[in-house]
Scaffold this motif. Structure first.
Motif, short mmCIF file in Angstrom:
data_model
loop_
_atom_site.label_atom_id
_atom_site.label_comp_id
_atom_site.label_asym_id
_atom_site.label_seq_id
_atom_site.Cartn_x
_atom_site.Cartn_y
_atom_site.Cartn_z
N GLU A 134 -8.11 -104.16 -32.05
CA GLU A 134 -7.22 -105.23 -31.63
C GLU A 134 -5.52 -104.99 -31.67
O GLU A 134 -4.97 -105.27 -30.72
CB GLU A 134 -7.34 -106.73 -32.33
N LEU A 135 -5.11 -104.22 -32.57
CA LEU A 135 -3.71 -103.82 -32.75
C LEU A 135 -3.28 -102.82 -31.65
O LEU A 135 -1.94 -102.94 -31.55
CB LEU A 135 -3.39 -103.46 -34.29
N GLY A 136 -4.13 -102.04 -30.97
CA GLY A 136 -3.86 -101.23 -30.41
C GLY A 136 -3.21 -99.91 -30.77
O GLY A 136 -2.38 -99.09 -30.01
N TRP A 137 -3.11 -99.59 -31.99
CA TRP A 137 -2.49 -98.42 -32.64
C TRP A 137 -3.54 -97.35 -32.60
O TRP A 137 -3.14 -96.21 -33.11
CB TRP A 137 -1.88 -98.72 -34.05
N GLY A 138 -4.61 -97.58 -32.54
CA GLY A 138 -5.62 -96.63 -32.86
C GLY A 138 -6.14 -96.25 -34.30
O GLY A 138 -7.06 -95.33 -34.30
N GLY A 139 -5.70 -96.96 -35.07
CA GLY A 139 -5.97 -96.79 -36.49
C GLY A 139 -7.00 -97.72 -37.27
O GLY A 139 -7.18 -98.64 -36.82
N TRP A 140 -7.59 -97.35 -38.29
CA TRP A 140 -8.70 -98.06 -39.01
C TRP A 140 -8.26 -98.63 -40.24
O TRP A 140 -8.83 -99.58 -40.96
CB TRP A 140 -9.88 -97.27 -39.18
#
Length: 663
Positions: free
Chosen positions: A233-239
């Motif tokens: 959702e945040l679009g940063w690609g991190g978990w």
């Protein structure tokens, strides 16, 4: 009228909670069975009233009642129905009502599912739950009422729910997280009830253990879903971002992990009673601390709900009462909490205690990193930011030692265990782990110290877990018969430890083997990332129920063959005007391809900046968490937890008849 009904139901719930705190506790003190039995009815009434309040708020959301201040601030007539339902807990006031609903649900569950408990013990547990519920009901009604009206002129339209929350993740993540968060109140209640009686025998640990494991399993699912939600959702690609609010939910999980293992020692060997009591207190106290951090406005986080110091002071005061009161009670009762340690260095007790200490140290490193900026600011030492480098440096060594000890513990025995026996059983896992550390990084194409360490630790946990199963299933009558003799709690341990191995490998490998490229893509012009060719085919305008979006159509090819089509979006929500990124993901067991479209620039209308991620093994993180939760649930349904457990008093012939008559 419906909001007023919900408000009235909350007021009744407050009254029932207060009575639940007083009557059963007084009944247990005076041996009045009528008052002790009243706890079950009061818990049922409390649950019904809070359920009515939650249903009334949901009805008002579905009917766009913007005269209710909370709904006007968190909904809009254009929102899809499912987001209107999840918006019930999409803001501060509603999320607190969800918290209260979960708390009343856990209280009701204890009342209905713990009838095998001695009546006086159940009465005390329900009374402690009533005390906690009274505090939260007061918090809602005095500072955070979700039913407050906007009078006399109600707005015709709402200001919309935060676009970040207009996602299916909001439907499932908060309820699961709160089930775990609030669930630790049950273990806290059992611990305080045991301290009140001064009888901390193995029975209370047996009673507490399934409740602690259930709460831990739900919290595991909630954390995993929150991680997955942030990922897409945040679009940063991190978990995981070591965000302070993420940490606030992670710390109770670490203590809860220590707690469920400490309860096993207390139940089986009667040891670590004081330690187990403290872990139960700390687990729930950290849940309350998380509530304070999220709702006080002291944190700057995308996850934070409120920015109101008065609310924060209320929670801080309640936290002080709960923690201070419980620790004072523990100090008064500590002299009667006696254990006779009788185990050697290689025993299972010693290894579990070492892991407990390491988990607590891990939690303290996270707690320090989370609170240090707040403390420094309060002491006028300046503005500080503690980020991922600190957490990775301080947290990783301790959690690595936890994993290493985790592999040894299954081969040890209670009370006394020889080093020779352990060495004999871990020879094969050591060889397997060393082989994986040497070969896997070569196969994955990047040989680094971290990749080697991750391969060893992850495969170590996996190989020791399944070697233990193999050893314990070796049976003269055959391996298959040996497998059938294991209890559900043992299978739960095997599955949960397997999940930890997958999560460790996923975390390490996605850190080492992922790739991110920021590219500027023009229609028809291919770019190459991670040996794959990506071509922007078109840029289109699309319309959703309450937003408009620029949608990019990207085709991925490998060796000239079309593999996947992506449609990432950049959305603008109509009510608020906020811009949100909607990523497109091609999932896979070994990797994800993840594309996010950037903001339009003053360049050609046929060109857009893009971020293309190759995220290796990232799904192993959530697969591991799912396995952990499944393992926890399997342990909970073990049939031995449904058996009646007699206390030390009940085992005494002199007291058995009297206690039986009182019930």
């Amino acid at each position: 009228m419906v909001p007023e009904l919900g408000h009235f139901a909350l007021i009744i719930a407050l009254g029932l909670s207060a009575v639940l705190f007083v009557l059963p506790l007084w009944g247990a003190y005076t041996a009045n069975t009528t008052l002790m039995y009243s706890g079950r009815s009061l818990a049922t009434g409390q649950f019904i009233m809070v359920s009515i309040a939650l249903a009334c708020l949901g009805y008002a959301f579905l009917h766009d009642d913007f005269s209710v201040s909370y709904i006007a601030g968190h909904s809009n007539s254009l929102m899809p129905v499912y987001y209107k339902i999840s918006a019930i807990w999409g803001g501060h006031e509603g999320s607190l009502l969800l918290w209260m609903f979960m708390l009343s649900g856990w209280t009701f569950a204890i009342a209905m599912l713990s009838r095998s408990l001695p009546l006086d013990m159940q009465a005390r547990v329900l009374a402690v739950m009533g005390f906690v519920a009274t505090g939260f009901a007061l918090f809602i009604l005095l500072t955070s009422n979700p039913f407050d009206r906007i009078l006399p002129m109600a707005p015709l339209e709402g200001s919309d729910l935060n676009p970040l929350l207009q996602d299916p993740g909001l439907i499932f993540h908060p309820p699961l997280l709160y089930m775990g968060y609030v669930g630790f109140s049950t273990v806290f209640a059992f611990a305080i009830a045991a301290l009140l009686t001064g009888k901390l025998d193995t029975a209370w640990a047996r009673w507490s253990r399934p409740w602690a494991t259930t709460a831990w399993a739900f919290l595991t699912l909630g954390l995993a879903l929150g991680s997955w939600w942030a990922y897409y959702e945040l679009g940063w690609g991190g978990w995981w971002f070591w965000d302070p609010v993420e940490n606030a939910a992670f710390m109770p999980w670490l203590v809860g992990t220590a707690l469920i293992h400490s309860l096993a020692v207390t139940e089986k060997r009667g040891l670590f009673k004081s330690w187990t009591i403290l872990l139960a207190i700390f687990a729930f106290s950290l849940s309350l601390l998380g509530t304070f951090l999220v709702r006080s406005g002291v944190l700057n986080s995308i996850h934070a709900f409120a920015n109101d110091p008065d609310r924060g002071l209320f929670v801080l005061g309640f936290l002080g009462v709960v923690v201070g009161g419980s620790l004072l009670l523990f100090a008064l009762r500590a002299p009667v909490v006696k254990s006779r340690p009788g185990f050697n260095l290689f025993s299972r007790e010693a290894l579990l205690l070492a892991n407990n200490i390491l988990l607590m140290i891990s939690m303290l490193t996270v707690l320090f990193g989370t609170l240090f900026p707040l403390i420094a600011d309060a002491m006028k030492l300046g503005k500080y930011s503690v980020g991922a480098p600190y957490f990775n440096l301080t947290f990783t060594p301790f959690i690595t030692m936890v994993c290493l000890l985790m592999g040894i513990a299954p081969f040890s025995r209670w009370k006394r265990s020889s080093g020779d026996s352990i060495r004999r059983n871990i020879k094969a896992p050591i060889i397997i782990s060393l082989s994986a550390a040497a070969l896997v990084p070569l196969l994955l194409g990047k040989y680094t110290t971290i990749a080697v360490a991750v391969s060893f630790v992850g495969v170590w946990v996996l190989s020791t877990t399944w070697t233990d199963l193999l050893v314990k299933s070796s049976h003269k009558a055959g391996f298959s018969k040996g497998l059938k003799q294991h209890s559900l709690s043992y299978w739960g341990m095997i599955i949960a430890h397997t999940g930890i191995a997958f999560t460790v490998l996923g975390v390490g490998y996605t850190t080492q083997y992922s790739d991110e490229q920021k590219v500027r893509m023009s229609i028809g012009q291919p770019v190459v990332v991670a040996e794959r060719e990506f071509t922007l085919e078109s840029l289109d305008k699309v319309r959703g129920p309450n937003y408009i979006a620029d949608e990019a159509r990207v085709v991925m090819r490998k060796n000239g063959r079309v593999i996947r089509e992506f449609k990432p979006q950049k959305r603008r929500y109509l009510a608020s005007g906020q811009i949100m990124t909607e990523v497109a993901i091609a999932p896979g067991f070994l990797r994800d391809i993840y594309i996010a479209v950037g903001e339009a620039e003053n360049i050609s209308p046929n060109t857009r900046p893009m971020r293309i991620h190759y995220n290796a093994f990232v799904r192993w993180i959530w697969l591991g968490a799912l396995l952990m939760a499944v393992g926890g649930m399997l342990a909970v349904i073990d049939k031995r937890y449904r058996k009646r457990v007699r206390t030390a008093d009940e085992k005494s012939p002199a007291n058995a008849t009297a206690i039986s008559g009182a019930q």
